[in-house]
Structure formats: C-alpha cells, structure tokens
Design an enzyme around this catalytic site. Structure first.
Site, PDB file in Angstrom:
ATOM      1  N   HIS A 171      -1.454  12.668   5.028  1.00  0.00           N
ATOM      2  CA  HIS A 171      -0.678  11.713   5.827  1.00  0.00           C
ATOM      3  C   HIS A 171      -1.616  11.077   6.857  1.00  0.00           C
ATOM      4  O   HIS A 171      -2.500  11.739   7.394  1.00  0.00           O
ATOM      5  CB  HIS A 171       0.482  12.429   6.525  1.00  0.00           C
ATOM      6  CG  HIS A 171       1.459  11.477   7.140  1.00  0.00           C
ATOM      7  ND1 HIS A 171       1.196  10.827   8.327  1.00  0.00           N
ATOM      8  CD2 HIS A 171       2.662  11.033   6.719  1.00  0.00           C
ATOM      9  CE1 HIS A 171       2.223  10.028   8.608  1.00  0.00           C
ATOM     10  NE2 HIS A 171       3.125  10.137   7.649  1.00  0.00           N
ATOM     11  N   GLU A 202       1.649   4.168   2.235  1.00  0.00           N
ATOM     12  CA  GLU A 202       2.133   3.973   3.596  1.00  0.00           C
ATOM     13  C   GLU A 202       1.091   3.197   4.404  1.00  0.00           C
ATOM     14  O   GLU A 202       0.141   3.794   4.927  1.00  0.00           O
ATOM     15  CB  GLU A 202       2.336   5.333   4.280  1.00  0.00           C
ATOM     16  CG  GLU A 202       3.381   6.204   3.646  1.00  0.00           C
ATOM     17  CD  GLU A 202       3.948   7.195   4.650  1.00  0.00           C
ATOM     18  OE1 GLU A 202       5.138   7.136   4.913  1.00  0.00           O
ATOM     19  OE2 GLU A 202       3.177   7.999   5.198  1.00  0.00           O
ATOM     20  N   GLY A 226       6.055   3.926  11.847  1.00  0.00           N
ATOM     21  CA  GLY A 226       6.596   4.131  13.187  1.00  0.00           C
ATOM     22  C   GLY A 226       6.530   2.911  14.094  1.00  0.00           C
ATOM     23  O   GLY A 226       6.666   3.029  15.310  1.00  0.00           O
TER      24      GLY A 226
HETATM   25  P1  PGA Z   1       8.324   5.998   9.736  1.00  0.00           P
HETATM   26  O1  PGA Z   1       7.266   7.059   9.197  1.00  0.00           O
HETATM   27  O2  PGA Z   1       9.444   5.928   8.736  1.00  0.00           O
HETATM   28  O3  PGA Z   1       8.775   6.559  11.051  1.00  0.00           O
HETATM   29  O4  PGA Z   1       7.622   4.689   9.872  1.00  0.00           O
HETATM   30  C1  PGA Z   1       6.972   7.141   7.831  1.00  0.00           C
HETATM   31  C2  PGA Z   1       5.966   8.239   7.584  1.00  0.00           C
HETATM   32  O5  PGA Z   1       5.024   8.395   8.360  1.00  0.00           O
HETATM   33  O6  PGA Z   1       6.083   8.996   6.621  1.00  0.00           O
END
Ligand code: PGA
Length: 248
Positions: A93, A164, A170
C-alpha cells in the site's frame, strides 16, 4: 464476482471496529453479487473475525511481516493471520511504501503470503508528479513487474492487483472512471505479458482505489476492466459503505 475490499487503516478503535463489523454483517446478509473483505487493524482482527464468522464476509489484513517467526519486534506474522482465518493481505500500500517499503520487500511479502495459502492484494499507483509528466504507465508497469517477480504461473492466479493513484487516496479527488479504466487495461496487458494463462478469465482481478464513495462507486464498478474496489475512509462509515454496496 466483483470484490469490494474495505481498508479500515487506523481510523477505528477496537470497539468501533466491532460495532462497524456488526453493522456491515447485518446489511450485507443478502448480498451475493460481491465478495466483501474487511481489513481491520491487527488489534481488532480477532474480534472482527468472530463477528463475521458464518457470513460470506471475508477477513483481510493491511500488511504482514514476510519472515516466518522470530525476533521481529512489533511485527505481525503470517502464522497469526492464518490462524485468524485471514484470506487476503494488502501488500505494498502506498502508505507503507511512503514509510520506506521497497519493491523488493513488497515482492517478498507477496510471495510469503502466497506460500501461506492466502491471497495478496498488490497495490500499485503513481504520484501526481508522475501522472503529470505522462510517465504513469511505465511507473505502474515497473511496480507490477517488481512486485510479481519470480511468482509462479500457478500462484499468479491467486494474486489481486489494486490500482490506487497516490494523489487520489484520501484526497476526495478520485481518478476519472475513464482514466482508471485505461490504466486497468494497461495493467491487464502487463499481466498478460508475464503470464502464460494470459489472464483470459480475469484470474487476476484489478481493483480501483482512491476516494471511492457512495456517489462514484457505481460508475467505477461499471467501468471496463474494473473488477472491484479498495475503499478506505468511506468504508469506515456504516451508511456510506451500505450505500456503496447497494449502488454497486
Ligand atoms: P481512500 O483510501 O478510499 O480513503 O481514498 C483508499 C486506500 O488507501 O485504500
């Protein structure tokens, strides 16, 4: 079946995690269209496992230490995760890569997870600077090749990839479904290049993550090449997550 993975990160305490797991269990009772995976904190994992026992919800972990056992202060190992019934483990991640996790370590973790019989969710994605410079595809391809290095063809079928873009995580600023879809197609191509089974049956599902919410979840899930979602903040709010499951 599409995969919806809830990454609770460090948003919730143990008690809040139990309460949320109870709610999610209730409103997903009759959901059969998706595989839902909850990734609570390590501390909350055992209690969440008890709550979801006997339901179709699966347990995931946010990270793992790849070494079998031993003197690794503060780490959580594969045997513990397996004992708890964990089926999926996030690896690489961006919030862990940011703290110094290298491609090499991500690859070690991924292989260790596979060896333990669980499914790794390999997270990849570029920064805004890279996206702006037009080099996102090359960057993501490198992350994939490094993360999947020397994984056997048989094991490859148990891998999940999550795209991602870092700048979308976020921030409330998701990628567009169109751009995400194009990147998913590109990721499919890279996987086809390294795989003899050519990912025809989409054995390697590709999830989208980054500011997914109840409003945009449906559009992402309908975008070509998107096999599911990895959701952070919105998955920690019971009603929002319920809407996502329903809208999807
Ligand atoms: P988010 O995070 O939905 O808060 O943008 C996604 C993630 O980091 O898996």
């Amino acid at each position: 079946m599409k995969l919806i993975v809830a990454n609770w990160k460090m948003y919730l305490t143990l008690r809040e995690s139990i309460a949320l797991a109870n709610k999610v269990t209730r409103y997903t009772l009759h959901v059969t269209r998706y595989t839902i995976v909850l990734c609570p904190s390590f501390v909350a994992m055992e209690e969440v496992a008890k709550v979801i026992k006997g339901t179709q919800i699966k347990l995931g972990a946010q990270d793992v230490e790849p070494e079998k056992r031993g003197a690794y202060t503060g780490e959580v190992g594969l045997d513990d995760l397996r004992e708890l019934g964990v089926e999926y483990v996030l690896v690489g991640h961006s919030e862990r890569r940011r703290m110094g996790e290298t491609d090499k370590l991500v690859n070690q973790k991924l292989k260790a997870v596979l060896k333990s019989g669980m499914r790794p969710i390999l997270c990849v994605g570029e920064s805004w600077k890279i996206r702006r410079s037009g080099k996102a595809r090359g960057y993501v391809a490198d992350q994939l090749r490094a993360g999947l290095k020397s994984v056997t063809q048989k094991d490859l079928k148990r891998v999940v990839v999550a795209y991602e873009p870092i700048w979308a995580i976020g921030t409330g600023r998701p990628d567009t479904p169109k751009d995400a879809s194009e990147m998913h197609m590109w990721i499919q191509k890279i996987i086809r290049d390294i795989s003899i089974f050519a990912n025809k049956n989409r054995d390697v599902p590709i999830l989208y993550g980054g500011s997914v919410n109840a409003k945009n979840a449906g559009t992402f899930l309908r975008a070509p090449g998107v096999d599911g979602l990895l959701i952070g903040r919105a998955s920690t709010q019971a009603t929002e997550f319920a809407h996502i499951i329903r809208s999807a």
